[in-house]
Design an enzyme around this catalytic site. Structure first.
Site, short mmCIF file in Angstrom:
data_model
loop_
_atom_site.label_atom_id
_atom_site.label_comp_id
_atom_site.label_asym_id
_atom_site.label_seq_id
_atom_site.Cartn_x
_atom_site.Cartn_y
_atom_site.Cartn_z
N ASP A 116 0.82 -1.21 0.00
CA ASP A 116 0.00 0.00 0.00
C ASP A 116 0.86 1.27 0.00
OD1 ASP A 116 -2.08 -1.77 0.23
OD2 ASP A 116 -2.94 -0.90 2.04
N HIS A 151 3.61 -2.31 3.21
CA HIS A 151 3.67 -0.97 2.66
C HIS A 151 4.99 -0.76 1.92
CE1 HIS A 151 0.58 -0.69 5.79
NE2 HIS A 151 0.08 0.34 5.12
#
Length: 445
Positions: free
Chosen positions: A243, A396
């Site tokens: 992400d 992430h």
């Protein structure tokens, strides 16, 4: 190059037509839509089609037969292969790819499906209609919505001027000219039998069709079974998802994935795509899946209203498409879908054709920027493994995550997992919805 032709009289299924086209992973394609209803406003749909690449919209009077509409579409087609799509069925992302692969076999002129997944909406039953008729040459009994053929056939065979049975006559005429017809597997397509009476031109009762079906499962999500259901459920698969990118750390992550010949799924923020367009393009070029994570990543902005949710997702999609030419419908909501995504927001997202994904393994790399993120992943993967659940791992685009990624991949491979990317046909993993009491207690990162 493939020209997809879809003839429709139903305005309510136009969204499905565009989604089936856009989600095809086969890049060399065009879509030709033939409106066959007088009260459908062609100007509206021409304007709508401008959002998509290589789409043409035409209209013929509704007294024109379906066969005539198909012939008209073929004459407008620019490419050497023709695919006939129905407006109300489901075509998985690799539908065209699978069909075009079959043409590598000698002397094949037409590729179809005889065995197909068939979903009965009324009973929520996924079945296989006419099982066992896969990977073989056939002489009839095909599903007309799965016709994929060489355009040069049209020099000898046209569709008859009929509204029903035009596919059957077309196939019979092709056989008279000794064109070879090959049936692929049932994967990547679902014939959807709608619940509303009188919907289908193929006027056969569900009970009659069921006599030639074997039941696969009961499900609310037939799209998740638009691939080979038996193959997919028997594999151990892990999905690496990232992400908040792209950024400089994303390049490190892509280098590592390339070294291990692995793929991932990247849910990106629109401003970062603007800043790092070459990295976003690299993801596509190297075969990774791309998804939408919005624009702001701020609760008070993203979730302000149904309109703000749709605006952020749509803005992100359009930017990604303008840069990469890939029009993705995969979405991950900031902080997951169980906190701020109200039912009305969720309904709007689903209605627009997006597929909302959460995760079942949180690396906690947003909290732990050290070896603890690796330990967290191992613990959760082993927990899910006992339940035979495939892990969808949230990470992430951080330098620390890139540092431990080789060890994460090695662990998964040693446990026998195949690393795959998320695609539109999969049933999304969603977090359990939280009560307001739990939401108030939860500290958001």
């Amino acid at each position: 190059m493939v020209s997809i032709i879809c003839c429709t009289m139903r305005q309510s299924f136009m969204g499905n037509v565009f989604i089936n086209y856009e989600t095809q992973e086969w890049k060399n394609k065009e879509l030709i839509i033939i409106l066959n209803k007088d009260d459908m406003d062609i100007e509206i749909w021409k304007q709508y089609a401008k959002q998509y690449w290589n789409v043409s919209v035409y209209q013929l009077p509704e007294i024109t037969t379906l066969g005539e509409c198909l012939n008209y579409g073929i004459e407008k087609a620019k490419y050497a292969f023709i695919a006939k799509f129905d407006d109300d069925d489901y075509y998985g992302p690799n539908y065209l790819g699978q069909g075009m692969q079959a043409f590598k076999k000698k002397d094949i002129s037409i590729v179809v499906k005889r065995s197909v997944y068939m979903y009965f909406e009324k009973n929520k039953l996924l079945t296989v209609h006419v099982p066992g008729e896969e990977n073989l040459f056939i002489t009839g009994g095909v599903k007309g919505a799965t016709l994929l053929f060489r355009k040069k056939i049209y020099e000898k065979v046209m569709f008859p001027y009929l509204n029903r049975g035009e596919d059957t006559f077309f196939i019979k005429a092709c056989l008279r000219y000794n064109f070879k017809i090959y049936s692929t597997t049932k994967a990547n397509y679902v014939c959807v039998r709608r619940a509303e009476p009188g919907h289908h031109t193929w006027n056969v009762e569900d009970e009659v069709l069921m006599k030639n079906c074997t039941v696969v499962c009961k499900t609310d999500d037939y799209r998740a079974c638009g691939v080979d259901h038996e193959q997919r459920t028997s594999k151990k698969i892990a999905y690496l998802t990232f992400d908040d990118g792209p950024n400089q750390a994303t390049s490190q992550i892509l280098d590592i994935l390339a070294t291990y010949k692995a793929v991932g799924t990247f849910f990106m923020l629109e401003p970062n795509v603007q800043i790092f367009p070459k990295i976003a393009q690299r993801m596509v070029n190297e075969g990774h899946a791309i998804g939408l994570h919005g624009v702001s990543h701020k609760v008070n902005i993203f979730y302000a209203s149904k309109e703000s949710v749709m605006r952020e997702i749509t803005t992100c999609r359009r930017t990604l498409k303008s840069i990469t030419r890939m029009n993705t419908f995969l979405v991950r909501a900031p902080y997951g879908s169980n906190l701020y995504m109200k039912p009305t927001y969720l309904k709007a997202v689903n209605y627009a054709g997006y597929r909302l994904w959460d995760w079942n393994v949180d690396s906690l790399d947003w909290k732990f920027r050290d070896r603890r993120l690796l330990k967290q992943i191992i613990k959760d993967v082993l927990r899910l493994e006992k339940k035979a659940i495939n892990p969808v791992i949230l990470m992430h685009d951080y330098p620390e995550t890139a540092k431990y990624l080789p060890k994460i991949i090695s662990f998964l491979e040693k446990r026998g997992y195949l690393l795959e990317k998320i695609d539109y046909s999969l049933k999304p993993v969603l977090l359990n919805r939280l009560s307001m009491k739990h939401k108030l207690r939860l500290r958001i990162r």
